[in-house]
Design a protein around this motif. Sequence first.
Motif, PDB file in Angstrom:
ATOM      1  N   PHE A 123      -2.720  -5.652   4.914  1.00  0.00           N
ATOM      2  CA  PHE A 123      -3.348  -5.055   3.739  1.00  0.00           C
ATOM      3  C   PHE A 123      -2.696  -3.719   3.396  1.00  0.00           C
ATOM      4  CE2 PHE A 123      -7.443  -7.254   5.228  1.00  0.00           C
ATOM      5  CZ  PHE A 123      -7.286  -8.289   4.328  1.00  0.00           C
ATOM      6  N   PHE A 124      -2.751  -3.365   2.132  1.00  0.00           N
ATOM      7  CA  PHE A 124      -2.383  -2.001   1.769  1.00  0.00           C
ATOM      8  C   PHE A 124      -3.386  -1.442   0.768  1.00  0.00           C
ATOM      9  CE2 PHE A 124      -0.595  -2.816  -2.434  1.00  0.00           C
ATOM     10  CZ  PHE A 124      -0.224  -4.162  -2.350  1.00  0.00           C
ATOM     11  N   ASP A 125      -3.620  -0.146   0.896  1.00  0.00           N
ATOM     12  CA  ASP A 125      -4.545   0.597   0.048  1.00  0.00           C
ATOM     13  C   ASP A 125      -5.986   0.093   0.103  1.00  0.00           C
ATOM     14  OD1 ASP A 125      -5.042   2.778  -1.751  1.00  0.00           O
ATOM     15  OD2 ASP A 125      -5.457   1.258  -3.265  1.00  0.00           O
ATOM     16  N   ARG A 126      -6.241  -1.082  -0.414  1.00  0.00           N
ATOM     17  CA  ARG A 126      -7.592  -1.622  -0.357  1.00  0.00           C
ATOM     18  C   ARG A 126      -7.695  -2.525   0.867  1.00  0.00           C
ATOM     19  NH1 ARG A 126      -9.115  -3.283  -5.837  1.00  0.00           N
ATOM     20  NH2 ARG A 126      -8.258  -1.811  -7.351  1.00  0.00           N
ATOM     21  N   THR A 127      -8.235  -1.983   1.923  1.00  0.00           N
ATOM     22  CA  THR A 127      -8.229  -2.704   3.198  1.00  0.00           C
ATOM     23  C   THR A 127      -9.636  -3.097   3.610  1.00  0.00           C
ATOM     24  OG1 THR A 127      -8.555  -0.734   4.549  1.00  0.00           O
ATOM     25  CG2 THR A 127      -6.307  -1.230   3.850  1.00  0.00           C
ATOM     26  N   ASN A 128      -9.720  -3.811   4.699  1.00  0.00           N
ATOM     27  CA  ASN A 128     -11.025  -4.167   5.266  1.00  0.00           C
ATOM     28  C   ASN A 128     -10.915  -4.118   6.777  1.00  0.00           C
ATOM     29  OD1 ASN A 128     -12.946  -6.046   6.571  1.00  0.00           O
ATOM     30  ND2 ASN A 128     -13.715  -6.248   4.491  1.00  0.00           N
ATOM     31  N   ASP A 129     -11.741  -3.287   7.384  1.00  0.00           N
ATOM     32  CA  ASP A 129     -11.610  -3.064   8.823  1.00  0.00           C
ATOM     33  C   ASP A 129     -12.189  -4.186   9.675  1.00  0.00           C
ATOM     34  OD1 ASP A 129     -10.288  -0.771   8.374  1.00  0.00           O
ATOM     35  OD2 ASP A 129     -11.992   0.569   8.725  1.00  0.00           O
ATOM     36  N   ASP A 130     -13.151  -4.910   9.127  1.00  0.00           N
ATOM     37  CA  ASP A 130     -13.816  -5.934   9.934  1.00  0.00           C
ATOM     38  C   ASP A 130     -12.906  -7.104  10.273  1.00  0.00           C
ATOM     39  OD1 ASP A 130     -16.028  -4.359   9.597  1.00  0.00           O
ATOM     40  OD2 ASP A 130     -16.765  -5.501   7.868  1.00  0.00           O
TER      41      ASP A 130
END
Lengths: 339, 339
Positions: free
Chosen positions: B148-155
């Motif tokens: 991912f770049f910029d708009r990511t999701n940690d889960d």
Amino acid sequence: MKNKITISDIAKELGIAPATVSRALSNHPEISASTKKKVKAVAERLDYMPNKIASSLRSGKTKVIGVLIPTAEHLFFGSVIHGISNLASQHGYDVLIYQSNESEAFEKKGIDTFIGARVDGILVSISKNTTNFSHFKSVKEKNIPIAFFDRTNDDLEISSVCIDDYSGAFMATESLIKSGYKSIAHISGPQHIKAFSERIRGYKAALEQYNILFDANLIYSGDISIEAGRKGATYFLNLENKPDAIFAVEDFTALGVLKELKEREIQVPDAFGVIGFCNDLFGEHITPSLSTVDQKTVQMGEEVFHLIYELISKKGEKTNHQKRILTPTLITRESSKKS
Amino acid sequence: MKNKITISDIAKELGIAPATVSRALSNHPEISASTKKKVKAVAERLDYMPNKIASSLRSGKTKVIGVLIPTAEHLFFGSVIHGISNLASQHGYDVLIYQSNESEAFEKKGIDTFIGARVDGILVSISKNTTNFSHFKSVKEKNIPIAFFDRTNDDLEISSVCIDDYSGAFMATESLIKSGYKSIAHISGPQHIKAFSERIRGYKAALEQYNILFDANLIYSGDISIEAGRKGATYFLNLENKPDAIFAVEDFTALGVLKELKEREIQVPDAFGVIGFCNDLFGEHITPSLSTVDQKTVQMGEEVFHLIYELISKKGEKTNHQKRILTPTLITRESSKKS
DNA sequence: CTGTTAGCGCATTCAT
DNA sequence: ATGAATGCGCTAACAG
């Protein structure tokens, strides 16, 4: 684990031939509704993903179009790609992007990349520094559909979409005249780029139409930079017969003009009118807001996709190249509104 | 006429085996220098273009990476793609672009497109409206490299590159404090987007560090629009204890603030300070010019390419996902320079 | 309506 | 150092 389900896996599962599966999946009319249903159910269950590579190799069609742009770092090209890409998706095409970074060598590389990838069609906005066009000629000779957008070349007899710079410039100049400005100058761009020479033509034509004598002193040769705008404005203001309005070849040039006028405390638009060309994002938000000419970027992308789509469909048939010319839109904001 | 030269054409021409040609062309070490020379000469003469499709099918590698962005119509994403694409070219990768147009359904389609195209890796900036992330999970399960770049999701435990919004917001707020503003407000964005909640965190941390009491009244929940900026400014100016500076979550929001202040004839920066976030193009050219935080877009593209490149190389090995966080840069312009 | 056969162009074993 | 054989996964021609 990688998805390795193929058409024959589905075939085995159902005890039918792979070819039948292929046909069922692509909705071939001669396949019974019941087998189609069964095939699709199994495909779904196994999470089958058709291998486009194999399909392309076999069919000779990749359903990919290559788009060659100078740089993705300008909103202009991003907008055009937006238009191209959305339409492409709708028609089942994928979009491969390559940047020339305004270099002829990279441009050639991009073309080779596209040919190597066996794209079904190529869309190009020519690099500023390209002087040898043989790579485009060879694409044409290989009978690969190709079209230009925005930065075109008329000698190559390749279809293209661009905006009508002439009439855009005409509108811009005319709007200044109609606003009541009496003496209108022009800061021009490099004349080897057709868009810019067209804008001079439009400028002159508007003057002529309104019976204003063209004065060569009122043209300043610059480029599309803020600095050129400042220098142009400075030049004009030192003239014996100062103009009271400037049509700048591009928004950034116009911005330079505005900055220079502000420093000299010349009131825009009351004492001096300014109009640009491009409808760059910032123009709406500066003070005074900048009048300009919109270039229809997204529409340009859509239009050029249509063009290449036609070319791909009619491949083999002899077709003359065609030029599509979009009419730009005048955007009147504060900088040219004389009260 | 289309280029139909294949390796067997070259082989026939030289009276050798296609396999030898294949090896010669790919510089296989066990092929004699003399045959390599001959093969390459003939390839050149016949204008041979290797068929990447066939090669991909055989080798299982496409040398293509898919890039999924919300829209190409924002300079931010164009810049990131610029970074990705240049590095990709250098490493022999092609770049396939797909736009989600901020829709979850299109995002899923994009992923399917990429899987179908058998891309070697996938790069994504998540759509604003995506709430179900199963399509990303399934990419991971298929063992296709993704980042991912910029708009990511940690889960999701997927590698990512983004900027440090927390410290960017800290810097922005701190610069306002250091400029001498006494009461600093914040217009925030939708909190379900991590970047925006991080910015609130950075804002609060800066206040704390300088022993300024946090006041919940000094946060206005808006979004990244000019209108939100105007409304936020209006809200703050009606407060009993008015702030004298605003840190806006985004440049357009800051622009709205500036417009509102101008209408109310409140002097920026002397009577009121403003800073944005994003370093959008227009900020430099408005009056007063807008202080902001730069997001390192091109570098982000390069970084995320490196990430996926590593992932592709180490495929098969178990690797933990990693987060790379770029440090943004403070850009101080007129809007926050109290004299 | 469905199966059989063949081959797209290349890279890779296994020979020699 | 090179050749022969094989197959990646799919589609299309031809049968039936």
